[in-house]
Design a protein around this motif. Structure first.
Motif, PDB file in Angstrom:
ATOM      1  N   TYR A   4       5.259  17.916  -9.666  1.00 56.33           N
ATOM      2  CA  TYR A   4       5.392  16.565  -9.134  1.00 56.33           C
ATOM      3  C   TYR A   4       4.286  16.249  -8.137  1.00 56.33           C
ATOM      4  O   TYR A   4       3.768  17.133  -7.459  1.00 56.33           O
ATOM      5  N   SER A   5       3.977  14.956  -8.070  1.00 61.14           N
ATOM      6  CA  SER A   5       3.164  14.407  -6.990  1.00 61.14           C
ATOM      7  C   SER A   5       4.075  13.472  -6.208  1.00 61.14           C
ATOM      8  O   SER A   5       4.832  12.694  -6.801  1.00 61.14           O
ATOM      9  N   ALA A   6       4.011  13.565  -4.901  1.00 60.96           N
ATOM     10  CA  ALA A   6       4.874  12.742  -4.059  1.00 60.96           C
ATOM     11  C   ALA A   6       4.053  12.090  -2.963  1.00 60.96           C
ATOM     12  O   ALA A   6       3.064  12.655  -2.489  1.00 60.96           O
ATOM     13  N   ARG A   7       4.462  10.902  -2.575  1.00 59.82           N
ATOM     14  CA  ARG A   7       3.873  10.216  -1.424  1.00 59.82           C
ATOM     15  C   ARG A   7       4.977  10.002  -0.405  1.00 59.82           C
ATOM     16  O   ARG A   7       6.036   9.447  -0.714  1.00 59.82           O
ATOM     17  N   VAL A  44       0.522   8.621   6.016  1.00 60.09           N
ATOM     18  CA  VAL A  44       0.878   8.840   4.621  1.00 60.09           C
ATOM     19  C   VAL A  44       0.489  10.257   4.264  1.00 60.09           C
ATOM     20  O   VAL A  44      -0.614  10.716   4.597  1.00 60.09           O
ATOM     21  N   ASP A  46       0.393  12.954   0.914  1.00 55.99           N
ATOM     22  CA  ASP A  46       0.544  13.211  -0.514  1.00 55.99           C
ATOM     23  C   ASP A  46       0.793  14.700  -0.684  1.00 55.99           C
ATOM     24  O   ASP A  46       0.034  15.523  -0.176  1.00 55.99           O
ATOM     25  N   GLU A  48       1.882  17.789  -3.523  1.00 54.65           N
ATOM     26  CA  GLU A  48       2.106  18.245  -4.888  1.00 54.65           C
ATOM     27  C   GLU A  48       3.021  19.457  -4.811  1.00 54.65           C
ATOM     28  O   GLU A  48       2.804  20.349  -3.994  1.00 54.65           O
ATOM     29  N   THR A  83       6.397  11.361  -8.750  1.00 50.01           N
ATOM     30  CA  THR A  83       5.945  11.237 -10.123  1.00 50.01           C
ATOM     31  C   THR A  83       5.806  12.616 -10.733  1.00 50.01           C
ATOM     32  O   THR A  83       5.159  13.491 -10.146  1.00 50.01           O
ATOM     33  N   ARG A  85       4.127  15.113 -13.169  1.00 53.96           N
ATOM     34  CA  ARG A  85       2.772  15.166 -13.735  1.00 53.96           C
ATOM     35  C   ARG A  85       2.652  16.345 -14.666  1.00 53.96           C
ATOM     36  O   ARG A  85       3.370  17.333 -14.538  1.00 53.96           O
TER      37      ARG A  85
END
Length: 88
Positions: A4-7, A44, A46, A48, A83, A85
């Motif tokens: 996953y990628s997260a913000r 912010v 990000d 992974e 998201t 990935r």
């Protein structure tokens, strides 16, 4: 295991003084931007990560924020995007 990628968005809680936001609001006014009532600063991040499913990923991200990424005494956090990935 899914990837996953997260913000994550971290902001100061309402009522916490924000001198950087106040300075930015003043600077915007000085530059001629009228109508700016306030500015609040934040950050912010990000991230992974790998997890078995979406719920586990969200729980892991919340734990990361509560233990390290956010100062929960004065900051709120939001997992704004998660998201899945594909690994190449």
């Amino acid at each position: 295991m899914r990837h996953y990628s997260a913000r994550i968005i971290i902001t100061l809680k309402n009522g916490v003084l924000d001198p950087q936001g106040k300075a930015s609001a003043g600077a915007l006014s000085g530059l001629g931007f009228e109508g700016v009532n306030s500015v609040r600063q934040g950050k912010v991040m990000d991230v992974e990560l790998s997890a078995s499913d979406d719920a586990t990923a969200r729980a892991d991200l919340a734990a990361m924020c509560e233990k390290l990424l956010a100062n929960t005494v004065i900051e709120d956090f939001e997992i704004a995007a998660l998201t899945e990935r594909q690994m190449a």
